[in-house]
Design an enzyme around this catalytic site. Sequence first.
Site, short mmCIF file in Angstrom:
data_model
loop_
_atom_site.label_atom_id
_atom_site.label_comp_id
_atom_site.label_asym_id
_atom_site.label_seq_id
_atom_site.Cartn_x
_atom_site.Cartn_y
_atom_site.Cartn_z
N GLY A 275 0.80 -1.22 0.00
CA GLY A 275 0.00 0.00 0.00
C GLY A 275 0.83 1.27 0.00
CB VAL A 276 0.15 4.61 1.53
CG1 VAL A 276 0.11 4.36 3.02
CG2 VAL A 276 0.63 6.01 1.24
CG ASP A 277 4.99 1.08 4.94
OD1 ASP A 277 5.86 1.96 4.93
OD2 ASP A 277 5.05 0.06 5.65
CB SER B 255 -6.03 1.87 10.00
OG SER B 255 -4.95 1.76 10.89
CB THR B 256 -8.87 2.75 5.11
OG1 THR B 256 -7.94 3.36 4.22
CG2 THR B 256 -9.34 3.74 6.15
CB VAL C 161 -3.77 -4.98 4.48
CG1 VAL C 161 -3.52 -5.15 3.00
CG2 VAL C 161 -2.63 -4.25 5.15
CE1 TYR C 162 -1.53 -3.42 9.00
CE2 TYR C 162 -1.60 -1.59 10.51
CZ TYR C 162 -0.90 -2.58 9.89
OH TYR C 162 0.44 -2.75 10.15
#
Length: 184
Positions: A43-45, A132-133, A135-136
């Site tokens: 994701g964004v990370d 957090s929206t 995979v969390y």
Amino acid sequence: MAHTWQEEIQSNSRLVLFRGDITKVAVDAIVNAANSSLLGGGGVDGAIHRAGGPAILEACQEIRARQGFCPTGEAVITTAGRLPAKYVIHTVGPVWQNGEMDEPEQLANCYQNSLKLAVENSAKTVAFPNISTGVYGYPKDKAAQVAIKTVRKFLAEDSFLEYVVFVVFDQENYDLYQRLLATK
């Protein structure tokens, strides 16, 4: 013609909504929805680590050597490497567990601790992704409500920050944030 977040700022708003790629936003600090290892991920990370280059990972490894993992709700700051920002603030959002494990408080801490760290490092402009929206699994509407409420409260008590940009990647989040930002 689509307008840019820079045009939003000219309307004297300290809260700005922009649909686009957070790795291309020129602000003092962008926030990374990191995992507790701080070593990059999906994701964004992953996008921030790839776009920013090895300097971000090296800085994260130094933090890990000093303090170990980054706990949920906490934040740490590193260089932004090749990104147009000066800093990356890494914060670890909660994994959604039906709201039964203090997820709203933990998510609010992500925003508050990131903003505090920005101010402590003289960053006057900050961009947030949706924390957090992915995979969390945090529900987008609930996460957006926490994000906006927490950032509005911080800005009401802080005069140092010039503006905060909510950078969303998809139309669903853009529409959601636009609707929530229109309400007080």
